[in-house]
Design a protein around this motif. Structure first.
Motif, mmCIF file in Angstrom:
data_model
loop_
_atom_site.group_PDB
_atom_site.id
_atom_site.type_symbol
_atom_site.label_atom_id
_atom_site.label_comp_id
_atom_site.label_asym_id
_atom_site.label_seq_id
_atom_site.Cartn_x
_atom_site.Cartn_y
_atom_site.Cartn_z
ATOM 1 N N LEU A 114 0.860 -1.281 -0.222
ATOM 2 C CA LEU A 114 -0.047 0.039 -0.053
ATOM 3 C C LEU A 114 0.765 1.174 0.030
ATOM 4 C CD1 LEU A 114 -2.875 -0.809 2.749
ATOM 5 C CD2 LEU A 114 -2.934 -0.900 0.274
ATOM 6 N N THR A 115 0.491 2.180 -0.623
ATOM 7 C CA THR A 115 0.980 3.462 -0.705
ATOM 8 C C THR A 115 -0.061 4.557 0.216
ATOM 9 O OG1 THR A 115 2.062 3.092 -2.649
ATOM 10 C CG2 THR A 115 2.340 5.460 -1.907
ATOM 11 N N GLY A 116 0.175 4.652 1.441
ATOM 12 C CA GLY A 116 -0.579 5.473 2.222
ATOM 13 C C GLY A 116 -1.917 4.244 2.258
ATOM 14 N N PRO A 117 -3.201 4.795 1.989
ATOM 15 C CA PRO A 117 -4.143 3.905 1.915
ATOM 16 C C PRO A 117 -4.571 3.382 0.346
ATOM 17 C CG PRO A 117 -5.081 6.180 1.559
ATOM 18 C CD PRO A 117 -3.339 6.206 1.596
ATOM 19 N N THR A 118 -3.382 3.557 -0.407
ATOM 20 C CA THR A 118 -3.825 3.328 -2.017
ATOM 21 C C THR A 118 -3.216 1.877 -2.316
ATOM 22 O OG1 THR A 118 -3.561 5.712 -2.480
ATOM 23 C CG2 THR A 118 -3.675 4.408 -4.518
ATOM 24 N N CYS A 119 -3.965 1.170 -3.022
ATOM 25 C CA CYS A 119 -3.539 -0.068 -3.563
ATOM 26 C C CYS A 119 -2.296 -0.107 -4.563
ATOM 27 C CB CYS A 119 -4.812 -1.055 -4.043
ATOM 28 S SG CYS A 119 -4.324 -2.540 -4.776
ATOM 29 N N GLY A 120 -1.428 -0.632 -4.376
ATOM 30 C CA GLY A 120 -0.296 -0.562 -5.467
ATOM 31 C C GLY A 120 -0.378 -1.200 -6.709
ATOM 32 N N SER A 121 -1.469 -1.921 -6.798
ATOM 33 C CA SER A 121 -1.686 -2.616 -8.012
ATOM 34 C C SER A 121 -2.996 -2.053 -8.763
ATOM 35 C CB SER A 121 -2.481 -3.957 -7.786
ATOM 36 O OG SER A 121 -1.395 -4.840 -7.375
ATOM 37 N N LEU A 134 -6.429 2.218 -6.138
ATOM 38 C CA LEU A 134 -7.608 2.720 -5.714
ATOM 39 C C LEU A 134 -7.378 2.853 -4.031
ATOM 40 C CD1 LEU A 134 -10.431 0.909 -7.590
ATOM 41 C CD2 LEU A 134 -9.998 3.321 -7.907
ATOM 42 N N ASP A 135 -8.225 3.744 -3.305
ATOM 43 C CA ASP A 135 -8.123 3.913 -1.896
ATOM 44 C C ASP A 135 -8.690 2.722 -1.187
ATOM 45 O OD1 ASP A 135 -6.207 5.946 -2.472
ATOM 46 O OD2 ASP A 135 -7.703 7.413 -1.776
ATOM 47 N N ILE A 136 -8.224 2.220 -0.131
ATOM 48 C CA ILE A 136 -8.828 1.560 0.590
ATOM 49 C C ILE A 136 -9.178 2.000 2.042
ATOM 50 C CG2 ILE A 136 -8.753 -1.010 1.847
ATOM 51 C CD1 ILE A 136 -6.642 -1.655 -0.231
ATOM 52 N N SER A 137 -10.456 1.676 2.578
ATOM 53 C CA SER A 137 -10.833 2.625 3.634
ATOM 54 C C SER A 137 -9.865 2.192 4.837
ATOM 55 C CB SER A 137 -12.329 2.221 4.195
ATOM 56 O OG SER A 137 -12.391 0.981 4.738
ATOM 57 N N ALA A 168 -8.582 -3.890 9.452
ATOM 58 C CA ALA A 168 -8.952 -5.466 9.618
ATOM 59 C C ALA A 168 -8.202 -6.364 9.128
ATOM 60 C CB ALA A 168 -10.516 -5.470 8.769
ATOM 61 N N MET A 169 -7.468 -5.742 7.991
ATOM 62 C CA MET A 169 -6.457 -6.429 7.256
ATOM 63 C C MET A 169 -5.335 -6.495 8.178
ATOM 64 S SD MET A 169 -6.548 -5.868 3.166
ATOM 65 C CE MET A 169 -6.996 -4.164 2.966
ATOM 66 N N ARG A 170 -5.041 -5.593 8.456
ATOM 67 C CA ARG A 170 -3.700 -5.685 9.687
ATOM 68 C C ARG A 170 -4.013 -6.787 10.890
ATOM 69 N NH1 ARG A 170 0.477 -2.358 8.954
ATOM 70 N NH2 ARG A 170 -0.019 -0.373 8.036
ATOM 71 N N ALA A 171 -5.230 -6.769 11.250
ATOM 72 C CA ALA A 171 -5.486 -7.597 12.351
ATOM 73 C C ALA A 171 -5.630 -9.092 12.001
ATOM 74 C CB ALA A 171 -6.783 -7.209 13.011
ATOM 75 N N MET A 172 -5.584 -9.380 10.824
ATOM 76 C CA MET A 172 -5.661 -10.694 10.378
ATOM 77 C C MET A 172 -4.624 -11.661 10.650
ATOM 78 S SD MET A 172 -6.734 -10.791 6.232
ATOM 79 C CE MET A 172 -8.227 -10.040 5.745
ATOM 80 N N PRO A 173 -4.802 -12.863 11.129
ATOM 81 C CA PRO A 173 -3.895 -14.006 11.529
ATOM 82 C C PRO A 173 -2.910 -14.049 10.257
ATOM 83 C CG PRO A 173 -6.117 -15.030 11.157
ATOM 84 C CD PRO A 173 -6.359 -13.590 11.238
ATOM 85 N N ASP A 174 -1.568 -14.680 10.597
ATOM 86 C CA ASP A 174 -0.815 -14.848 9.502
ATOM 87 C C ASP A 174 -1.334 -15.899 8.498
ATOM 88 O OD1 ASP A 174 0.933 -13.025 10.695
ATOM 89 O OD2 ASP A 174 2.333 -14.470 11.523
ATOM 90 N N CYS A 214 -6.757 -6.753 -1.761
ATOM 91 C CA CYS A 214 -7.554 -5.452 -2.143
ATOM 92 C C CYS A 214 -8.977 -5.825 -2.280
ATOM 93 C CB CYS A 214 -6.693 -4.928 -2.998
ATOM 94 S SG CYS A 214 -7.778 -3.314 -3.880
ATOM 95 N N PRO A 215 -9.712 -5.235 -1.601
ATOM 96 C CA PRO A 215 -11.354 -5.346 -1.731
ATOM 97 C C PRO A 215 -11.828 -4.822 -3.097
ATOM 98 C CG PRO A 215 -10.905 -3.334 -0.526
ATOM 99 C CD PRO A 215 -9.651 -3.887 -0.611
ATOM 100 N N HIS A 216 -10.884 -4.012 -3.980
ATOM 101 C CA HIS A 216 -11.334 -3.698 -5.324
ATOM 102 C C HIS A 216 -10.757 -4.644 -6.405
ATOM 103 C CE1 HIS A 216 -12.265 0.042 -3.415
ATOM 104 N NE2 HIS A 216 -10.944 0.410 -3.014
ATOM 105 N N CYS A 217 -9.351 -4.796 -6.306
ATOM 106 C CA CYS A 217 -8.612 -5.852 -7.452
ATOM 107 C C CYS A 217 -8.320 -7.123 -7.112
ATOM 108 C CB CYS A 217 -7.647 -4.970 -8.019
ATOM 109 S SG CYS A 217 -6.289 -5.121 -6.964
#
Ligand SMILES: [Zn+2]
Length: 235
Positions: free
Chosen positions: A195-202, A205-208, A214-220, A226-229
């Motif tokens: 991510l670049t800030g909230p922006t998906c590198g692929s 688009l911005d992710i909220s 929520a993603m950071r809290a995911m288990p390993d 990305c919810p968009h792509c």
């Protein structure tokens, strides 16, 4: 989530491999070699044209020579005949024939001169083309060598990248690797990104922030996407 970092490294290598493969098919050396090939072919066409002119003119010269000899023999015969005739009308007819054959003989001489001029011009053109032919062949030889060495260089690069890729993919689970391959079919350079800030590198688009948290809290064992792509996200 270090597995996704490993996967990102695989993707970086895959992108480098694609770029190297693209370079092989778009080499300036290929353009130069093709141009050298065309230049040589053009000169060889001109030389072949000169040869054809010489051959055809020479064949006609042989024919004209033969006709000239025939005319000479005929003139000898007619002149002999002229000495023996007495009747003025017969002599007049013979003189007329002698004049006709002489005119034809002279036209044959003119034609032979003309043909010799054609041969001479073609031979001259050929001698002018000879050094150009030699240099075009040497330009092509150099261009072919330059192309082959450029290709060898990239081939070696690709071989090294493939080796690197197989080493990198060893640490990535096979199932994740096959999911990655499937994602790459749709997005060759963006199956996994940061991510670049909230922006998906692929998809850029911005992710909220909520989704990012929520993603950071995911288990390993879970791999955030990305919810968009659908690109895997590496934190
Ligand atoms: Zn995205």
């Amino acid at each position: 989530m270090t597995v996704l970092s490993d996967l990102l490294a695989v993707q970086t290598t895959d992108i480098e491999i694609s770029q190297a493969k693209h370079r092989v098919t778009h080499l300036q050396e290929t353009i130069d070699r093709d141009a050298a090939k065309r230049a040589l072919a053009e000169i060889e066409t001109q030389i072949a044209h000169c040869d054809a002119e010489v051959t055809s003119a020479s064949a006609e010269i042989t024919k004209v020579d033969r006709l000239s000899h025939e005319h000479d023999d005929k003139l000898v015969k007619l002149n002999k005949q002229l000495k023996t005739v007495i009747a003025p009308r017969e002599a007049e007819a013979l003189q007329h024939e002698i004049a006709t054959v002489t005119a034809e003989r002279s036209a044959l001489d003119d034609r032979e001169l003309e043909l010799m001029g054609v041969v001479e011009a073609a031979e001259l053109k050929k001698s002018e083309l000879a050094p150009l032919h030699v240099s075009a062949k040497s330009v092509l030889a150099s261009a072919t060598m330059a192309l082959s060495s450029a290709k060898q260089k990239i081939d070696a690069e690709i071989a090294a990248l493939l080796e690197q890729r197989s080493a990198q993919s060893l640490v990535v689970p096979a199932s994740l690797l096959s999911t990655y391959e499937a994602k790459r079919k749709h997005r060759p350079d963006g199956a996994v990104c940061k991510l670049t800030g909230p922006t998906c590198g692929s998809c850029h688009l911005d992710i909220s922030q909520g989704e990012i948290n929520a993603m950071r809290a995911m288990p390993d064992s879970d791999f955030p996407e990305c919810p968009h792509c659908g690109s895997f996200i590496v934190f």
